[in-house]
Design a protein around this motif. Structure first.
Motif, PDB file in Angstrom:
ATOM      1  N   ARG A   1     -12.501  13.263   0.989  1.00 32.57           N
ATOM      2  CA  ARG A   1     -11.570  12.252   1.477  1.00 32.57           C
ATOM      3  C   ARG A   1     -11.450  12.368   2.987  1.00 32.57           C
ATOM      4  NH1 ARG A   1      -5.219  11.785  -0.306  1.00 32.57           N
ATOM      5  NH2 ARG A   1      -4.845   9.665   0.470  1.00 32.57           N
ATOM      6  N   THR A   2     -11.817  11.285   3.693  1.00 32.02           N
ATOM      7  CA  THR A   2     -11.850  11.332   5.159  1.00 32.02           C
ATOM      8  C   THR A   2     -10.653  10.641   5.802  1.00 32.02           C
ATOM      9  OG1 THR A   2     -13.208   9.329   5.226  1.00 32.02           O
ATOM     10  CG2 THR A   2     -14.361  11.464   5.165  1.00 32.02           C
ATOM     11  N   LEU A   3     -10.082   9.631   5.133  1.00 35.55           N
ATOM     12  CA  LEU A   3      -8.940   8.894   5.671  1.00 35.55           C
ATOM     13  C   LEU A   3      -7.822   8.823   4.641  1.00 35.55           C
ATOM     14  CD1 LEU A   3     -10.493   5.777   7.489  1.00 35.55           C
ATOM     15  CD2 LEU A   3      -9.519   7.829   8.560  1.00 35.55           C
ATOM     16  N   ASP A   4      -6.600   9.057   5.095  1.00 33.47           N
ATOM     17  CA  ASP A   4      -5.398   8.841   4.279  1.00 33.47           C
ATOM     18  C   ASP A   4      -4.808   7.503   4.731  1.00 33.47           C
ATOM     19  OD1 ASP A   4      -3.147   9.061   2.689  1.00 33.47           O
ATOM     20  OD2 ASP A   4      -2.071  10.255   4.183  1.00 33.47           O
ATOM     21  N   LEU A   5      -4.730   6.535   3.816  1.00 37.98           N
ATOM     22  CA  LEU A   5      -4.331   5.174   4.174  1.00 37.98           C
ATOM     23  C   LEU A   5      -2.990   4.793   3.548  1.00 37.98           C
ATOM     24  CD1 LEU A   5      -7.745   3.329   3.623  1.00 37.98           C
ATOM     25  CD2 LEU A   5      -6.790   4.172   5.782  1.00 37.98           C
ATOM     26  N   ALA A   6      -2.225   4.011   4.258  1.00 33.64           N
ATOM     27  CA  ALA A   6      -0.990   3.424   3.727  1.00 33.64           C
ATOM     28  C   ALA A   6      -0.746   2.121   4.467  1.00 33.64           C
ATOM     29  CB  ALA A   6       0.206   4.363   3.908  1.00 33.64           C
ATOM     30  N   SER A   7      -0.017   1.226   3.844  1.00 35.09           N
ATOM     31  CA  SER A   7       0.193  -0.088   4.447  1.00 35.09           C
ATOM     32  C   SER A   7       1.477  -0.702   3.885  1.00 35.09           C
ATOM     33  CB  SER A   7      -1.003  -0.998   4.152  1.00 35.09           C
ATOM     34  OG  SER A   7      -1.246  -1.003   2.752  1.00 35.09           O
ATOM     35  N   ARG A   8       1.922  -1.756   4.528  1.00 40.70           N
ATOM     36  CA  ARG A   8       3.133  -2.444   4.067  1.00 40.70           C
ATOM     37  C   ARG A   8       3.118  -3.877   4.585  1.00 40.70           C
ATOM     38  NH1 ARG A   8       7.646   0.377   2.492  1.00 40.70           N
ATOM     39  NH2 ARG A   8       6.098   2.034   2.278  1.00 40.70           N
ATOM     40  N   HIS A   9       3.603  -4.791   3.758  1.00 43.27           N
ATOM     41  CA  HIS A   9       3.840  -6.180   4.163  1.00 43.27           C
ATOM     42  C   HIS A   9       5.347  -6.371   4.276  1.00 43.27           C
ATOM     43  CE1 HIS A   9       4.747 -10.465   3.179  1.00 43.27           C
ATOM     44  NE2 HIS A   9       3.822 -10.658   4.098  1.00 43.27           N
ATOM     45  N   LEU A  10       5.823  -6.867   5.410  1.00 43.34           N
ATOM     46  CA  LEU A  10       7.250  -7.088   5.639  1.00 43.34           C
ATOM     47  C   LEU A  10       7.501  -8.596   5.689  1.00 43.34           C
ATOM     48  CD1 LEU A  10       6.480  -4.257   7.041  1.00 43.34           C
ATOM     49  CD2 LEU A  10       8.701  -4.452   8.115  1.00 43.34           C
ATOM     50  N   PRO A  11       8.178  -9.146   4.689  1.00 42.15           N
ATOM     51  CA  PRO A  11       8.413 -10.597   4.679  1.00 42.15           C
ATOM     52  C   PRO A  11       9.470 -10.991   5.694  1.00 42.15           C
ATOM     53  CG  PRO A  11       9.530  -9.568   2.828  1.00 42.15           C
ATOM     54  CD  PRO A  11       8.724  -8.482   3.502  1.00 42.15           C
ATOM     55  N   ALA A  12       9.463 -12.267   6.071  1.00 45.39           N
ATOM     56  CA  ALA A  12      10.478 -12.796   6.977  1.00 45.39           C
ATOM     57  C   ALA A  12      11.842 -12.716   6.326  1.00 45.39           C
ATOM     58  CB  ALA A  12      10.145 -14.235   7.359  1.00 45.39           C
ATOM     59  N   SER A  13      12.899 -12.587   7.141  1.00 40.76           N
ATOM     60  CA  SER A  13      14.261 -12.466   6.620  1.00 40.76           C
ATOM     61  C   SER A  13      14.672 -13.733   5.888  1.00 40.76           C
ATOM     62  CB  SER A  13      15.243 -12.182   7.760  1.00 40.76           C
ATOM     63  OG  SER A  13      14.904 -10.984   8.413  1.00 40.76           O
ATOM     64  N   ALA A  14      14.335 -14.912   6.475  1.00 42.33           N
ATOM     65  CA  ALA A  14      14.624 -16.172   5.808  1.00 42.33           C
ATOM     66  C   ALA A  14      13.657 -16.329   4.648  1.00 42.33           C
ATOM     67  CB  ALA A  14      14.486 -17.338   6.782  1.00 42.33           C
ATOM     68  N   HIS A  15      14.093 -17.143   3.638  1.00 37.85           N
ATOM     69  CA  HIS A  15      13.260 -17.323   2.454  1.00 37.85           C
ATOM     70  C   HIS A  15      12.178 -18.363   2.735  1.00 37.85           C
ATOM     71  CE1 HIS A  15      15.835 -14.764   0.105  1.00 37.85           C
ATOM     72  NE2 HIS A  15      16.881 -15.473   0.492  1.00 37.85           N
ATOM     73  N   THR A  16      11.264 -18.011   3.635  1.00 40.19           N
ATOM     74  CA  THR A  16      10.175 -18.910   3.954  1.00 40.19           C
ATOM     75  C   THR A  16       9.054 -18.729   2.944  1.00 40.19           C
ATOM     76  OG1 THR A  16       9.227 -17.247   5.419  1.00 40.19           O
ATOM     77  CG2 THR A  16      10.733 -18.848   6.397  1.00 40.19           C
ATOM     78  N   MET A  17       8.069 -19.607   3.009  1.00 42.32           N
ATOM     79  CA  MET A  17       6.915 -19.455   2.147  1.00 42.32           C
ATOM     80  C   MET A  17       6.091 -18.256   2.605  1.00 42.32           C
ATOM     81  SD  MET A  17       7.373 -21.840   0.068  1.00 42.32           S
ATOM     82  CE  MET A  17       5.822 -21.701  -0.781  1.00 42.32           C
ATOM     83  N   ILE A  18       5.203 -17.805   1.706  1.00 43.39           N
ATOM     84  CA  ILE A  18       4.317 -16.701   2.051  1.00 43.39           C
ATOM     85  C   ILE A  18       3.495 -17.075   3.281  1.00 43.39           C
ATOM     86  CG2 ILE A  18       2.280 -15.447   1.265  1.00 43.39           C
ATOM     87  CD1 ILE A  18       4.785 -14.487  -0.013  1.00 43.39           C
ATOM     88  N   GLY A  19       3.450 -16.166   4.264  1.00 44.60           N
ATOM     89  CA  GLY A  19       2.703 -16.429   5.487  1.00 44.60           C
ATOM     90  C   GLY A  19       1.271 -15.953   5.381  1.00 44.60           C
ATOM     91  N   GLY A  20       0.535 -16.084   6.504  1.00 43.75           N
ATOM     92  CA  GLY A  20      -0.884 -15.775   6.494  1.00 43.75           C
ATOM     93  C   GLY A  20      -1.242 -14.410   7.030  1.00 43.75           C
ATOM     94  N   ASP A  21      -0.286 -13.460   7.091  1.00 44.42           N
ATOM     95  CA  ASP A  21      -0.597 -12.115   7.588  1.00 44.42           C
ATOM     96  C   ASP A  21      -1.315 -11.307   6.501  1.00 44.42           C
ATOM     97  OD1 ASP A  21       1.478 -11.469  10.220  1.00 44.42           O
ATOM     98  OD2 ASP A  21       1.805 -13.241   9.014  1.00 44.42           O
ATOM     99  N   TRP A  22      -2.296 -10.501   6.910  1.00 45.72           N
ATOM    100  CA  TRP A  22      -3.013  -9.693   5.931  1.00 45.72           C
ATOM    101  C   TRP A  22      -3.385  -8.343   6.526  1.00 45.72           C
ATOM    102  CZ3 TRP A  22      -6.420 -12.484   9.046  1.00 45.72           C
ATOM    103  CH2 TRP A  22      -7.564 -11.800   9.476  1.00 45.72           C
ATOM    104  N   TYR A  23      -3.660  -7.405   5.618  1.00 43.46           N
ATOM    105  CA  TYR A  23      -4.312  -6.145   5.964  1.00 43.46           C
ATOM    106  C   TYR A  23      -5.351  -5.865   4.890  1.00 43.46           C
ATOM    107  CZ  TYR A  23      -1.112  -4.154   2.483  1.00 43.46           C
ATOM    108  OH  TYR A  23      -0.413  -3.895   1.328  1.00 43.46           O
TER     109      TYR A  23
END
Length: 468
Positions: A255-277
């Motif tokens: 194992r060479t990389l330890d990975l973690a990630s998170r998506h943080l939605p907008a505070s307002a109840h907007t539609m799903i945005g186009g951010d990705w990882y």
């Protein structure tokens, strides 16, 4: 309305004229205030469901205040005599006619109606009032059982009457009438007569239906938006990397990389945005890391994101280096109407030499944390922001060390800050990030620091710690 009471209950005294006039004045002031607020309300003339619903409620409130004004005036002036040839018509836009009254004497089978009741029921004022047995002849067939049940309960069980039924007036006009009444007892406790007040509530019910329909339209619109949001989430969960927790890659060696990630939605109840990882272990043992965003929101941008990630993964699996990959991606998107790429950063990690090769397009540079400090990686030579078709993207290389933490993020991660200002705030976490043991701990630190703040846009963060 005649006031018939049981023998042991004294007749109520009519209210003083001055007190009723005071109520009328208060009602008219309130009506003026409501009308002023209605005129100042935003959305006048708008066809949006929320604005239509608000206008309907304002109209209903104004109508009811107008009718309250008329009813108080009737209370002050008293009922019209039965012989009145033509009771005054209600004001334009009124929801209710003047209240009519009636009494039916069970001992003599006589009936007495006020002048208003003739108008409500559409009867000739010169005609004799209908008896209780004759009254159902005015009622539509479907509602006759309702009237019969109310009258029977009143006469037999001394229950008050409070219900509605529809009547068919001359010319085929169908109106909804609200009836309230109670029995009048004689000295022996037997029912001697029945009195009632009736009013035409057809326009009131129509206005209430408008309010209900506009409210339902608003709810359906919100539910549709919620369904689209849920569908977008399901699509993301089905075809995109998970939005929470660690990215777990199939490791064919150490194992060479330890990975973690998170998506943080907008505070307002907007539609799903186009951010990705995204993270992908390639066939040559190298690892692809990418973060970016597409313009737009909703289910459409989610499917576009799937296409884009598929293209990025396919080109990387074919051996394209980050600079070449960004150029090809730019050409691909230039040839289509959608999706529109907002920004992106693409990295390729080579574990044999611990080398990171990366390129960017209008995106924050990766941040490197080491030994309690942090810095943004130097931008590649020849990097182009908002490049056009045929452009060449430069790429840079960085040699990493065991224990280094690499942080990739979209521009909306730090609420209220972008570019270098956001990077400086993230770099300020260096003592805490370099002290954490795992990539997940680092992501948790970033989220605790910036995730609870009000944010206008969605955001993504990806952390990669060098393990060996």
């Amino acid at each position: 309305m005649p006031s018939h009471l049981s023998a042991d209950r004294p007749a109520a005294q009519p209210p003083g004229r001055g007190s009723v006039d005071a109520l009328i004045s208060q009602t008219r002031r309130l009506k003026g205030d409501v009308d002023a607020v209605r005129r100042d309300a935003a959305g006048e003339g708008s066809d949006h469901p929320r604005e239509r619903w608000q206008r309907a409620l304002y109209d209903l409130a104004l109508h009811q205040l107008s009718d309250l004004d008329e009813h108080l005036a009737q209370l002050r002036d008293g009922p019209l005599p039965t012989a009145a040839p033509e009771p005054p018509a209600p004001s334009q836009g009124s929801l209710l006619s003047r209240v009519g009254s009636a009494e039916w004497n069970l001992l003599t089978d006589e009936a007495s109606w006020s002048g208003e009741l003739y108008q409500i029921l559409g009867r000739d004022p010169a005609a004799p009032p209908l008896t209780l047995d004759e009254l159902p002849s005015l009622v539509v067939d479907e509602d006759r059982p309702t009237l019969t049940a109310m009258v029977t309960d009143c006469l037999v069980d001394a229950r008050p009457i409070d219900g509605e039924f529809r009547i068919a007036r001359r010319g085929g006009d169908v109106r909804t009438v609200h009836m309230m009444g109670e029995p009048v007892l004689d000295t022996d406790g037997s029912t001697a007569s029945m009195w009632a007040v009736l009013r035409d509530v057809s326009e009131l019910r129509r206005s209430q239906r408008v309010v209900s329909e506009t409210r339902d339209s608003l709810h359906h619109r919100q539910e549709a938006a919620g369904s689209e949001h849920r569908l977008a989430v399901e699509l993301q969960e089905a075809v995109l990397p998970p939005w929470r927790g660690s990215l777990r890659l199939p490791h064919r060696g150490p194992r060479t990389l330890d990975l973690a990630s998170r998506h943080l939605p907008a505070s307002a109840h907007t539609m799903i945005g186009g951010d990705w990882y995204d993270a992908l272990e390639l066939t040559d043992g190298e690892t692809l890391l990418s973060v970016g965003d597409l313009t737009g929101q909703g289910v459409g941008v989610t499917s576009n994101m799937t296409m884009l990630l598929g293209a990025v993964r396919g080109m990387a699996m074919a051996g394209a280096q980050p600079g070449q990959l960004m150029a090809w991606l730019n050409q691909l998107l230039d040839a289509t109407v959608q999706p529109a790429l907002g920004s992106a950063v693409c990295c390729r990690y080579r574990p044999a030499t611990r080398t990171l090769v990366w390129a960017q397009a209008g995106h924050p540079a990766p941040l490197l944390f080491r030994d309690g400090t942090g810095r943004a990686l130097n931008a590649p030579d020849g990097v182009l922001l908002g490049a056009t078709s045929g452009a060449v993207y430069g790429q840079a290389e960085e040699t990493l060390q065991v224990g280094d933490l690499l942080l990739l993020h979209t521009d909306g991660l730090v609420p209220g800050h972008t570019g270098s200002a956001a990077a400086n705030l993230l770099l300020g976490l260096a003592p805490r990030l370099t002290g954490n043991g795992t990539a997940e701990d680092c992501v948790r630190t970033v989220v605790e620091e910036f995730g609870a703040s009000e944010r206008e846009d969605n955001a993504c963060v990806l952390a990669a710690r060098v393990m060996s």
